[in-house]
Design an enzyme around this catalytic site. Structure first.
Site, PDB file in Angstrom:
ATOM      1  CG  ASP A 133      14.259  -0.342  10.452  1.00  0.00           C
ATOM      2  OD1 ASP A 133      15.155  -1.064  10.941  1.00  0.00           O
ATOM      3  OD2 ASP A 133      13.550   0.406  11.142  1.00  0.00           O
ATOM      4  CE1 TYR A 147      18.448   8.300  22.653  1.00  0.00           C
ATOM      5  CE2 TYR A 147      17.641   9.684  24.436  1.00  0.00           C
ATOM      6  CZ  TYR A 147      17.427   9.008  23.251  1.00  0.00           C
ATOM      7  OH  TYR A 147      16.176   9.049  22.658  1.00  0.00           O
ATOM      8  CB  THR A 165       9.472   3.080  21.305  1.00  0.00           C
ATOM      9  OG1 THR A 165      10.404   3.872  22.056  1.00  0.00           O
ATOM     10  CG2 THR A 165       8.309   3.951  20.839  1.00  0.00           C
TER      11      THR A 165
END
Length: 250
Positions: A36, A159, A194
């Protein structure tokens, strides 16, 4: 695929669906490398679950090569790659401040689409060199798409385009890598609790969940991780995108 002792890489592993997937893989007996860009976050989770933490921007070719080399040195070449890196924001093509800055579009494509191809090409090269398992399989590459790839809303043009590119790669990649014993699969989550969802839905409220036929709630990252494990274990799942959205169509 038997995950016990299997080397696995999870990107976007510091939080959300990536973090939960890493937990499930460790519980299944896999040796997991957690990647990450959030170095502090990924190290905290690795310490918690017993994985290997690697800080890396997976949209950067050299950094990703180094990260996968570190994972390979620790655990051997990965038979499993679960790519959970993603960024989202809702922004109009043209708004009160003028046209959407091109750099905003470029960053979404960089994070959501280019990073996906980048990790796929590198992981596939490692998998192709591995010995076949009993069923002829060498590895599985699993991408995180989005229902916005199919049903993007106003403000999601950038997106949706980035996630649509991810969806479009899956079948040709599965066809190309299948003869090598490598499966390529996508999961398209709907409304999951999330950071990505909260960044896109600035006016998030409880009414949104009632648009989901059932259950009337946001998805739990653990439900994503459960589907990941099923895909890994079911060799017939290949070259497709599985919607995980409770029947949600916007």
């Amino acid at each position: 695929m038997d995950l016990w002792g299997c080397s696995a890489v999870v990107t976007g592993a510091a939080s959300g669906m990536g973090a939960e997937t890493a937990r499930f893989l460790v519980d299944a007996g896999a040796k997991v490398s957690l990647i990450d860009i959030d170095g502090d976050g990924v190290h905290r989770l690795a310490d918690e679950i017993g994985g290997l933490a690697i800080a890396c921007d997976v949209a950067d070719a050299r950094s990703t090569e180094q990260a996968l080399a570190t994972a390979r040195q620790a655990h051997g070449a990965a038979r499993v790659l679960v790519h959970c890196v993603g960024r989202g924001h809702s922004e109009p093509i043209f708004g009160p401040a003028g046209p959407l800055p091109l750099e905003d579009f470029r960053q979404l494509v960089e994070v959501n689409l280019i990073s996906t191809f980048n990790v796929m090409r590198l992981a596939a090269a490692d998998m192709a060199a591995l010995p076949q398992m009993a069923n002829g399989e060498r590895g599985v590459i699993l991408f995180t798409a989005s229902v916005s790839a199919y049903e993007g809303q106003s403000g999601e043009a950038a997106y949706s385009a980035s996630k649509g590119g991810v969806v479009s790669m899956i079948l040709p990649a599965a066809r190309e890598l299948g003869p090598l014993g490598i499966r390529v699969v996508g999961i398209a989550p709907g409304l999951f609790g999330t950071q990505t969802l909260f960044a896109m839905e600035k006016n998030l409220d409880s009414r949104l969940v009632h648009q989901i036929p059932f259950p009337h709630r946001f998805g739990d990252p653990a439900e994503f991780a459960m589907l990941v494990l099923h895909v890994l274990k079911n060799v017939m799942v290949n070259g497709t995108v599985l919607r995980l959205d409770g029947g949600y169509h916007r």
